[in-house]
Design a protein around this motif. Structure first.
Motif, short mmCIF file in Angstrom:
data_model
loop_
_atom_site.label_atom_id
_atom_site.label_comp_id
_atom_site.label_asym_id
_atom_site.label_seq_id
_atom_site.Cartn_x
_atom_site.Cartn_y
_atom_site.Cartn_z
N VAL A 48 25.80 -31.58 -50.56
CA VAL A 48 26.59 -30.55 -49.88
C VAL A 48 25.72 -29.84 -48.86
N ALA A 49 24.59 -29.29 -49.32
CA ALA A 49 23.70 -28.54 -48.43
C ALA A 49 22.34 -28.38 -49.08
N THR A 50 21.32 -28.27 -48.24
CA THR A 50 19.97 -27.99 -48.72
C THR A 50 19.33 -26.92 -47.86
N ILE A 51 18.32 -26.26 -48.43
CA ILE A 51 17.57 -25.24 -47.70
C ILE A 51 16.12 -25.31 -48.12
N THR A 52 15.22 -25.29 -47.15
CA THR A 52 13.79 -25.34 -47.46
C THR A 52 13.27 -23.94 -47.75
N SER A 53 12.02 -23.88 -48.18
CA SER A 53 11.41 -22.58 -48.45
C SER A 53 11.31 -21.75 -47.19
N GLY A 54 11.28 -22.39 -46.04
CA GLY A 54 11.22 -21.67 -44.78
C GLY A 54 12.57 -21.32 -44.20
N GLY A 55 13.63 -21.76 -44.86
CA GLY A 55 14.98 -21.40 -44.43
C GLY A 55 15.70 -22.43 -43.58
N THR A 56 15.10 -23.59 -43.39
CA THR A 56 15.78 -24.64 -42.64
C THR A 56 16.90 -25.23 -43.49
N THR A 57 18.10 -25.32 -42.92
CA THR A 57 19.26 -25.76 -43.66
C THR A 57 19.77 -27.12 -43.17
N ASN A 58 20.49 -27.79 -44.06
CA ASN A 58 21.10 -29.08 -43.73
C ASN A 58 22.44 -29.13 -44.47
N TYR A 59 23.49 -29.61 -43.79
CA TYR A 59 24.82 -29.63 -44.38
C TYR A 59 25.47 -31.00 -44.24
N ALA A 60 26.31 -31.33 -45.21
CA ALA A 60 27.16 -32.49 -45.07
C ALA A 60 28.18 -32.21 -43.96
N ASP A 61 28.55 -33.24 -43.23
CA ASP A 61 29.51 -33.04 -42.13
C ASP A 61 30.81 -32.44 -42.62
N SER A 62 31.21 -32.77 -43.84
CA SER A 62 32.50 -32.32 -44.37
C SER A 62 32.56 -30.82 -44.63
N VAL A 63 31.40 -30.16 -44.69
CA VAL A 63 31.40 -28.72 -44.99
C VAL A 63 30.84 -27.87 -43.86
N LYS A 64 30.34 -28.49 -42.80
CA LYS A 64 29.77 -27.74 -41.69
C LYS A 64 30.80 -26.78 -41.11
N GLY A 65 30.36 -25.56 -40.88
CA GLY A 65 31.25 -24.54 -40.34
C GLY A 65 32.07 -23.81 -41.38
N ARG A 66 32.08 -24.30 -42.61
CA ARG A 66 32.84 -23.66 -43.69
C ARG A 66 31.93 -23.13 -44.80
N PHE A 67 30.88 -23.85 -45.09
CA PHE A 67 29.96 -23.47 -46.16
C PHE A 67 28.65 -22.96 -45.57
#
Length: 120
Positions: A48-67
Motif C-alpha cells: 500500500v505505502a512505505t516511508i523511510t526514516s527520512g520521510g521518503t514515501t512510496n504509494y501503490a498507484d491504486s491509493v495515490k492521492g487518497r492515502f
C-alpha cells in the motif's frame, strides 16, 4: 523481542475515511523503513505505502492521492490516513518495519493485521 500492533480498522461507508496506526515496541535500536500492506479476500498481499526514516514515501498507484502514510519516530509509530475509501479497499491491513534491535541484528517484523471493510 519486538512487536508491531495495529489499530484503527473498522467498517466504513464508501467515500469515508479511516486512520490506521501501528506502534512498534520492544528491544528497538532503530527503525529503517515502515510500511503498510493489505490482503483482500482471494487475492495476494499487496504493497500500500512505505516511508523511510527520512520521510521518503512510496504509494501503490491504486491509493495515490487518497492515502497518506506518516510516522512519528519518537513514538515508533506509523500511520495510514485513508480518505475517499472504496469497496475495493476492503482488506486486512498489516504494517511491517525493518528494525535494528538493541543487539544490532536487523529483521523485518510484521503486525497481526487490522480489518478494514468499506461497504454501504
Amino acid at each position: 523481542q519486538v512487536q508491531l500492533v495495529e489499530s484503527g480498522g473498522d467498517l466504513v461507508q464508501p467515500g469515508g475515511s479511516l486512520r490506521l496506526s501501528c506502534a512498534a515496541s520492544g528491544s528497538i535500536f532503530s527503525i529503517n523503513y515502515m510500511g503498510w500492506y493489505r490482503r483482500a479476500p482471494g487475492k495476494q498481499r499487496e504493497l500500500v505505502a512505505t516511508i523511510t526514516s527520512g520521510g521518503t514515501t512510496n504509494y501503490a498507484d491504486s491509493v495515490k492521492g487518497r492515502f497518506t502514510i506518516s510516522r512519528d519516530n519518537a513514538k515508533n509509530t506509523v500511520y495510514l490516513q485513508m480518505n475517499s475509501l472504496k469497496p475495493e479497499d476492503t482488506a486486512v491491513y498489516s504494517c511491517n518495519a525493518e528494525i535494528k534491535t538493541v543487539g544490532r541484528s536487523q529483521y523485518v517484523f510484521w503486525g497481526q493485521g487490522t480489518q478494514v471493510t468499506v461497504s454501504s
